[in-house]
Design a protein around this motif. Structure first.
Motif, PDB file in Angstrom:
ATOM      1  N   ARG A 246       0.790   4.377   1.860  1.00 33.32           N
ATOM      2  CA  ARG A 246       0.164   5.069   2.982  1.00 33.32           C
ATOM      3  C   ARG A 246       1.183   5.309   4.093  1.00 33.32           C
ATOM      4  O   ARG A 246       2.037   4.469   4.369  1.00 33.32           O
ATOM      5  CB  ARG A 246      -1.011   4.252   3.522  1.00 33.32           C
ATOM      6  CG  ARG A 246      -1.845   5.013   4.572  1.00 33.32           C
ATOM      7  CD  ARG A 246      -3.027   4.171   5.032  1.00 33.32           C
ATOM      8  NE  ARG A 246      -3.937   3.904   3.935  1.00 33.32           N
ATOM      9  CZ  ARG A 246      -4.899   4.733   3.524  1.00 33.32           C
ATOM     10  NH1 ARG A 246      -5.045   5.898   4.119  1.00 33.32           N
ATOM     11  NH2 ARG A 246      -5.689   4.411   2.527  1.00 33.32           N
ATOM     12  N   CYS A 247       1.103   6.466   4.741  1.00 33.10           N
ATOM     13  CA  CYS A 247       2.000   6.785   5.846  1.00 33.10           C
ATOM     14  C   CYS A 247       1.917   5.683   6.907  1.00 33.10           C
ATOM     15  O   CYS A 247       0.820   5.286   7.307  1.00 33.10           O
ATOM     16  CB  CYS A 247       1.623   8.130   6.472  1.00 33.10           C
ATOM     17  SG  CYS A 247       2.564   8.532   7.971  1.00 33.10           S
ATOM     18  N   PRO A 248       3.071   5.176   7.372  1.00 35.04           N
ATOM     19  CA  PRO A 248       3.060   4.075   8.338  1.00 35.04           C
ATOM     20  C   PRO A 248       2.669   4.475   9.761  1.00 35.04           C
ATOM     21  O   PRO A 248       2.532   3.612  10.627  1.00 35.04           O
ATOM     22  CB  PRO A 248       4.502   3.561   8.298  1.00 35.04           C
ATOM     23  CG  PRO A 248       5.309   4.739   7.876  1.00 35.04           C
ATOM     24  CD  PRO A 248       4.440   5.503   6.923  1.00 35.04           C
ATOM     25  N   VAL A 249       2.498   5.778  10.014  1.00 30.16           N
ATOM     26  CA  VAL A 249       2.036   6.205  11.338  1.00 30.16           C
ATOM     27  C   VAL A 249       0.565   5.827  11.483  1.00 30.16           C
ATOM     28  O   VAL A 249      -0.252   6.119  10.609  1.00 30.16           O
ATOM     29  CB  VAL A 249       2.227   7.719  11.540  1.00 30.16           C
ATOM     30  CG1 VAL A 249       1.573   8.195  12.829  1.00 30.16           C
ATOM     31  CG2 VAL A 249       3.710   8.067  11.544  1.00 30.16           C
ATOM     32  N   ALA A 250       0.228   5.173  12.577  1.00 26.73           N
ATOM     33  CA  ALA A 250      -1.137   4.699  12.794  1.00 26.73           C
ATOM     34  C   ALA A 250      -2.147   5.832  12.652  1.00 26.73           C
ATOM     35  O   ALA A 250      -1.940   6.934  13.176  1.00 26.73           O
ATOM     36  CB  ALA A 250      -1.251   4.067  14.182  1.00 26.73           C
ATOM     37  N   ALA A 251      -3.218   5.551  11.924  1.00 24.51           N
ATOM     38  CA  ALA A 251      -4.349   6.476  11.729  1.00 24.51           C
ATOM     39  C   ALA A 251      -4.050   7.635  10.783  1.00 24.51           C
ATOM     40  O   ALA A 251      -4.919   8.469  10.535  1.00 24.51           O
ATOM     41  CB  ALA A 251      -4.852   7.026  13.058  1.00 24.51           C
ATOM     42  N   CYS A 252      -2.827   7.713  10.240  1.00 28.66           N
ATOM     43  CA  CYS A 252      -2.536   8.776   9.267  1.00 28.66           C
ATOM     44  C   CYS A 252      -2.980   8.304   7.886  1.00 28.66           C
ATOM     45  O   CYS A 252      -2.482   7.288   7.389  1.00 28.66           O
ATOM     46  CB  CYS A 252      -1.052   9.120   9.247  1.00 28.66           C
ATOM     47  SG  CYS A 252      -0.647  10.443   8.064  1.00 28.66           S
ATOM     48  N   PRO A 253      -3.886   9.029   7.234  1.00 25.03           N
ATOM     49  CA  PRO A 253      -4.416   8.582   5.941  1.00 25.03           C
ATOM     50  C   PRO A 253      -3.616   9.056   4.727  1.00 25.03           C
ATOM     51  O   PRO A 253      -3.933   8.709   3.591  1.00 25.03           O
ATOM     52  CB  PRO A 253      -5.801   9.226   5.919  1.00 25.03           C
ATOM     53  CG  PRO A 253      -5.605  10.517   6.647  1.00 25.03           C
ATOM     54  CD  PRO A 253      -4.573  10.248   7.715  1.00 25.03           C
ATOM     55  N   LYS A 254      -2.564   9.857   4.947  1.00 30.01           N
ATOM     56  CA  LYS A 254      -1.857  10.486   3.831  1.00 30.01           C
ATOM     57  C   LYS A 254      -1.054   9.466   3.018  1.00 30.01           C
ATOM     58  O   LYS A 254      -0.531   8.490   3.551  1.00 30.01           O
ATOM     59  CB  LYS A 254      -0.922  11.575   4.345  1.00 30.01           C
ATOM     60  CG  LYS A 254      -1.632  12.709   5.079  1.00 30.01           C
ATOM     61  CD  LYS A 254      -2.593  13.455   4.167  1.00 30.01           C
ATOM     62  CE  LYS A 254      -3.210  14.654   4.874  1.00 30.01           C
ATOM     63  NZ  LYS A 254      -4.143  15.386   4.002  1.00 30.01           N
ATOM     64  N   LEU A 255      -0.976   9.732   1.706  1.00 32.39           N
ATOM     65  CA  LEU A 255      -0.185   8.902   0.798  1.00 32.39           C
ATOM     66  C   LEU A 255       1.178   9.549   0.572  1.00 32.39           C
ATOM     67  O   LEU A 255       1.281  10.768   0.432  1.00 32.39           O
ATOM     68  CB  LEU A 255      -0.921   8.724  -0.532  1.00 32.39           C
ATOM     69  CG  LEU A 255      -2.305   8.067  -0.444  1.00 32.39           C
ATOM     70  CD1 LEU A 255      -2.926   7.955  -1.828  1.00 32.39           C
ATOM     71  CD2 LEU A 255      -2.217   6.700   0.221  1.00 32.39           C
ATOM     72  N   LEU A 256       2.212   8.726   0.534  1.00 27.09           N
ATOM     73  CA  LEU A 256       3.584   9.222   0.427  1.00 27.09           C
ATOM     74  C   LEU A 256       4.174   8.981  -0.949  1.00 27.09           C
ATOM     75  O   LEU A 256       3.802   8.032  -1.638  1.00 27.09           O
ATOM     76  CB  LEU A 256       4.472   8.534   1.470  1.00 27.09           C
ATOM     77  CG  LEU A 256       4.031   8.623   2.933  1.00 27.09           C
ATOM     78  CD1 LEU A 256       5.033   7.881   3.805  1.00 27.09           C
ATOM     79  CD2 LEU A 256       3.894  10.071   3.377  1.00 27.09           C
ATOM     80  N   GLN A 257       5.109   9.869  -1.328  1.00 26.48           N
ATOM     81  CA  GLN A 257       5.919   9.696  -2.532  1.00 26.48           C
ATOM     82  C   GLN A 257       7.373   9.876  -2.130  1.00 26.48           C
ATOM     83  O   GLN A 257       7.694  10.708  -1.269  1.00 26.48           O
ATOM     84  CB  GLN A 257       5.542  10.735  -3.597  1.00 26.48           C
ATOM     85  CG  GLN A 257       4.119  10.608  -4.111  1.00 26.48           C
ATOM     86  CD  GLN A 257       3.775  11.710  -5.111  1.00 26.48           C
ATOM     87  OE1 GLN A 257       4.518  12.675  -5.251  1.00 26.48           O
ATOM     88  NE2 GLN A 257       2.670  11.556  -5.796  1.00 26.48           N
ATOM     89  N   ALA A 258       8.258   9.108  -2.750  1.00 23.02           N
ATOM     90  CA  ALA A 258       9.670   9.131  -2.364  1.00 23.02           C
ATOM     91  C   ALA A 258      10.264  10.539  -2.456  1.00 23.02           C
ATOM     92  O   ALA A 258      11.070  10.942  -1.606  1.00 23.02           O
ATOM     93  CB  ALA A 258      10.464   8.155  -3.228  1.00 23.02           C
ATOM     94  N   ASP A 259       9.872  11.306  -3.480  1.00 20.40           N
ATOM     95  CA  ASP A 259      10.449  12.641  -3.641  1.00 20.40           C
ATOM     96  C   ASP A 259       9.818  13.673  -2.718  1.00 20.40           C
ATOM     97  O   ASP A 259      10.239  14.829  -2.691  1.00 20.40           O
ATOM     98  CB  ASP A 259      10.341  13.103  -5.096  1.00 20.40           C
ATOM     99  CG  ASP A 259       8.894  13.216  -5.563  1.00 20.40           C
ATOM    100  OD1 ASP A 259       8.004  12.627  -4.921  1.00 20.40           O
ATOM    101  OD2 ASP A 259       8.652  13.890  -6.586  1.00 20.40           O
ATOM    102  N   LYS A 260       8.806  13.266  -1.961  1.00 23.40           N
ATOM    103  CA  LYS A 260       8.155  14.154  -0.999  1.00 23.40           C
ATOM    104  C   LYS A 260       8.483  13.772   0.439  1.00 23.40           C
ATOM    105  O   LYS A 260       7.829  14.216   1.376  1.00 23.40           O
ATOM    106  CB  LYS A 260       6.630  14.120  -1.198  1.00 23.40           C
ATOM    107  CG  LYS A 260       6.158  14.597  -2.567  1.00 23.40           C
ATOM    108  CD  LYS A 260       6.430  16.068  -2.798  1.00 23.40           C
ATOM    109  CE  LYS A 260       5.873  16.544  -4.135  1.00 23.40           C
ATOM    110  NZ  LYS A 260       6.169  17.974  -4.374  1.00 23.40           N
ATOM    111  N   VAL A 261       9.494  12.912   0.608  1.00 21.93           N
ATOM    112  CA  VAL A 261       9.980  12.546   1.940  1.00 21.93           C
ATOM    113  C   VAL A 261      11.440  12.983   1.998  1.00 21.93           C
ATOM    114  O   VAL A 261      12.307  12.353   1.414  1.00 21.93           O
ATOM    115  CB  VAL A 261       9.843  11.028   2.194  1.00 21.93           C
ATOM    116  CG1 VAL A 261      10.349  10.676   3.582  1.00 21.93           C
ATOM    117  CG2 VAL A 261       8.391  10.587   2.049  1.00 21.93           C
TER     118      VAL A 261
END
Length: 259
Positions: free
Chosen positions: A209-224
């Protein structure tokens, strides 16, 4: 036969998505070049204003307006590229008659329709673009530093001058200001910015999960990634901060003079 058709479908979809991803990155590079050009033109205009070459400043302003119109068109095109890449699926007849041109998707028309729809729903005007506002403000401040531009209140100036595409001004993991990051990266999904080393360690620790507070998005290494516009926008944010500091100093001196 069915498995072969399905394989071709997935193959065609994959190739389209790869092609649109490459095209999107190329177009974003063009947008970043336009923003750099506008920044350079702003600096030239400031020098011309100092030399009282007002007609040449006006010519540059008109050129910036035209360039920002192109910037807007490129932005619409980027959105179209993303939309086509994400939504495209081959038609049911495409795989059965794979080599018949009459059955192939008309991508030219598809892109034109998508761009036309975006433009129809857009109310943006190059005259009101934040970069245009920053250009005019920089020129105005040559001879009128600390004074509101004609027809504007000081609060309007502060609000408009501080507009930026960077969603978070500090990395939620390292706590460092975005403008001080040596290796900034941005999520393709939620557009939040992080320190590269910190976010990669975070993702390797099985956090998604994105570490920004209240952000619900899921992260992938190749999408950062460090997308082409990120460094340009960080430079713009840095310039805004420097301008704010200079404005505060000017206001302090003005208040001292009045006393």
């Amino acid at each position: 036969m069915a498995s072969t058709s399905a394989s071709r479908t997935h193959g065609a979809t994959g190739r389209i998505r790869t092609a649109t991803a490459t095209l999107y990155e190329d177009n974003q590079s063009l947008i970043s070049d336009i923003r750099r050009a506008v920044g350079a033109m702003k600096e030239i205009a400031v020098d011309l204003e100092r030399d009282n070459q007002f007609e040449r400043v006006k010519e540059l302003e008109n050129a910036v307006i035209e360039l920002l119109g192109t910037h807007e068109d490129c932005s619409h095109f980027s959105s179209t590229i993303q939309s086509v890449g994400e939504k495209y699926q081959p038609g049911p007849q495409l795989m059965r008659v794979y080599y018949l041109r009459s059955q192939l998707t008309d991508f030219d028309q598809l892109f034109k329709n998508e761009v036309a729809m975006l433009k129809a729903n857009s109310s943006s005007d190059p005259q009101n673009h934040p970069l245009m506002r920053q250009f005019r403000e920089a020129v105005w401040n040559v001879h009128h530093a600390g004074e509101p531009m004609p027809g504007e209140e000081q609060e309007d100036i502060v609000m408009t001058s501080n507009q930026c595409n960077i969603l978070n001004v500090t990395c939620p993991l390292s706590g460092k200001p975005i403008t001080e990051l040596q290796h900034p990266v941005r999520s393709v999904v939620c557009k939040h910015v992080y320190d590269k080393g910190s976010i990669m360690h975070y993702l390797r620790s099985k956090n998604t999960r994105c570490p920004v507070a209240a952000c619900p998005k899921l992260l992938q290494a190749d999408k950062v990634v460090c997308d082409p516009l990120l460094l340009v926008e960080i430079d713009e944010l840095r310039a805004m901060k420097e301008h704010t500091v200079m404005t505060d100093v000017i206001e302090d001196f003005t208040e001292l003079d009045e006393e």
